[in-house]
Design a protein around this motif. Structure first.
Motif, PDB file in Angstrom:
ATOM      1  N   ARG A 136       0.819  -1.353   0.006  1.00  0.00           N
ATOM      2  CA  ARG A 136       0.008   0.034  -0.063  1.00  0.00           C
ATOM      3  C   ARG A 136       0.785   1.214   0.156  1.00  0.00           C
ATOM      4  O   ARG A 136       0.538   2.289  -0.706  1.00  0.00           O
ATOM      5  CB  ARG A 136      -0.995  -0.003   1.310  1.00  0.00           C
ATOM      6  N   HIS A 182      -5.244   6.518   4.413  1.00  0.00           N
ATOM      7  CA  HIS A 182      -6.303   5.710   5.219  1.00  0.00           C
ATOM      8  C   HIS A 182      -6.025   4.470   5.594  1.00  0.00           C
ATOM      9  O   HIS A 182      -6.680   3.366   5.542  1.00  0.00           O
ATOM     10  CB  HIS A 182      -7.547   5.819   4.059  1.00  0.00           C
ATOM     11  N   ILE A 183      -4.699   4.391   5.973  1.00  0.00           N
ATOM     12  CA  ILE A 183      -4.210   3.084   6.657  1.00  0.00           C
ATOM     13  C   ILE A 183      -4.619   3.271   8.082  1.00  0.00           C
ATOM     14  O   ILE A 183      -4.666   2.201   8.690  1.00  0.00           O
ATOM     15  CB  ILE A 183      -2.720   3.000   6.397  1.00  0.00           C
ATOM     16  N   LEU A 184      -4.659   4.473   8.650  1.00  0.00           N
ATOM     17  CA  LEU A 184      -5.038   4.647  10.081  1.00  0.00           C
ATOM     18  C   LEU A 184      -6.102   5.327  10.002  1.00  0.00           C
ATOM     19  O   LEU A 184      -6.594   6.429   8.958  1.00  0.00           O
ATOM     20  CB  LEU A 184      -3.909   5.146  10.575  1.00  0.00           C
ATOM     21  N   ALA A 185      -6.936   5.287  11.218  1.00  0.00           N
ATOM     22  CA  ALA A 185      -8.186   6.050  11.450  1.00  0.00           C
ATOM     23  C   ALA A 185      -7.870   6.763  12.536  1.00  0.00           C
ATOM     24  O   ALA A 185      -7.151   6.145  13.574  1.00  0.00           O
ATOM     25  CB  ALA A 185      -9.563   5.340  11.117  1.00  0.00           C
ATOM     26  N   HIS A 231      -6.311   3.975  15.050  1.00  0.00           N
ATOM     27  CA  HIS A 231      -6.932   2.553  14.828  1.00  0.00           C
ATOM     28  C   HIS A 231      -6.437   2.166  13.436  1.00  0.00           C
ATOM     29  O   HIS A 231      -6.557   2.969  12.565  1.00  0.00           O
ATOM     30  CB  HIS A 231      -8.554   2.293  14.596  1.00  0.00           C
ATOM     31  N   ASP A 244      -6.716   0.463  10.044  1.00  0.00           N
ATOM     32  CA  ASP A 244      -7.732   0.175   8.931  1.00  0.00           C
ATOM     33  C   ASP A 244      -7.985  -1.542   9.011  1.00  0.00           C
ATOM     34  O   ASP A 244      -7.203  -2.289   8.801  1.00  0.00           O
ATOM     35  CB  ASP A 244      -7.251   0.426   7.398  1.00  0.00           C
ATOM     36  N   GLU A 245      -9.357  -1.736   9.273  1.00  0.00           N
ATOM     37  CA  GLU A 245      -9.647  -3.261   9.520  1.00  0.00           C
ATOM     38  C   GLU A 245      -9.441  -3.810   8.167  1.00  0.00           C
ATOM     39  O   GLU A 245      -9.312  -5.239   8.183  1.00  0.00           O
ATOM     40  CB  GLU A 245     -11.159  -3.402   9.797  1.00  0.00           C
ATOM     41  N   ASP A 246      -9.381  -3.407   6.926  1.00  0.00           N
ATOM     42  CA  ASP A 246      -9.099  -3.867   5.580  1.00  0.00           C
ATOM     43  C   ASP A 246      -7.863  -4.617   5.794  1.00  0.00           C
ATOM     44  O   ASP A 246      -7.546  -5.566   5.124  1.00  0.00           O
ATOM     45  CB  ASP A 246      -9.409  -3.031   4.514  1.00  0.00           C
TER      46      ASP A 246
END
Length: 114
Positions: free
Chosen positions: A21, A82-85, A102, A104-106
């Motif tokens: 990514r 968008h790897i972390l929120a 947090h 990313d759950e993906d």
């Protein structure tokens, strides 16, 4: 409890997904050094996550020894990807707010997919 081999496979898949990514999608204003710093930071954050250590600026600083601005700079780049929120929570003293991150759950749900 997952077997040690399953845990290693999951960790390797997560690392591979993060690496792809970040390194395969350079942003226009990034250097190679910046991307490598992001990959390294995600490795630290993943190990904090599996150790159930909250992902806040203070705990990340404690784990890495980086300055607050050094951590914030890298974390902000991961937020932009968008790897972390991020969420805002009460700080440990209960008087102010703290940034909590947090992963990313993906990255956990589909570690082998692109």
């Amino acid at each position: 409890m997952p077997s040690p081999l399953a845990a290693q496979r999951k960790s390797l898949a997560f690392s591979s997904r993060v690496l792809r990514r970040i390194m395969d999608n350079p942003r226009s204003n990034e250097t190679a050094q910046s991307r490598l710093k992001q990959v390294g930071m995600m490795s630290v954050l993943y190990h904090m996550h599996i150790s159930h250590i909250p992902l806040t600026l203070t705990t990340i600083i404690g784990q890495t020894g980086l300055t607050r601005s050094g951590v914030a700079e890298t974390v902000d780049q991961l937020l932009a990807r968008h790897i972390l929120a991020e969420t805002m929570e009460r700080n440990s003293l209960g008087r102010g707010t703290a940034r909590r991150f947090h992963i990313d759950e993906d990255l956990f749900e589909h570690p082998d997919a692109d």
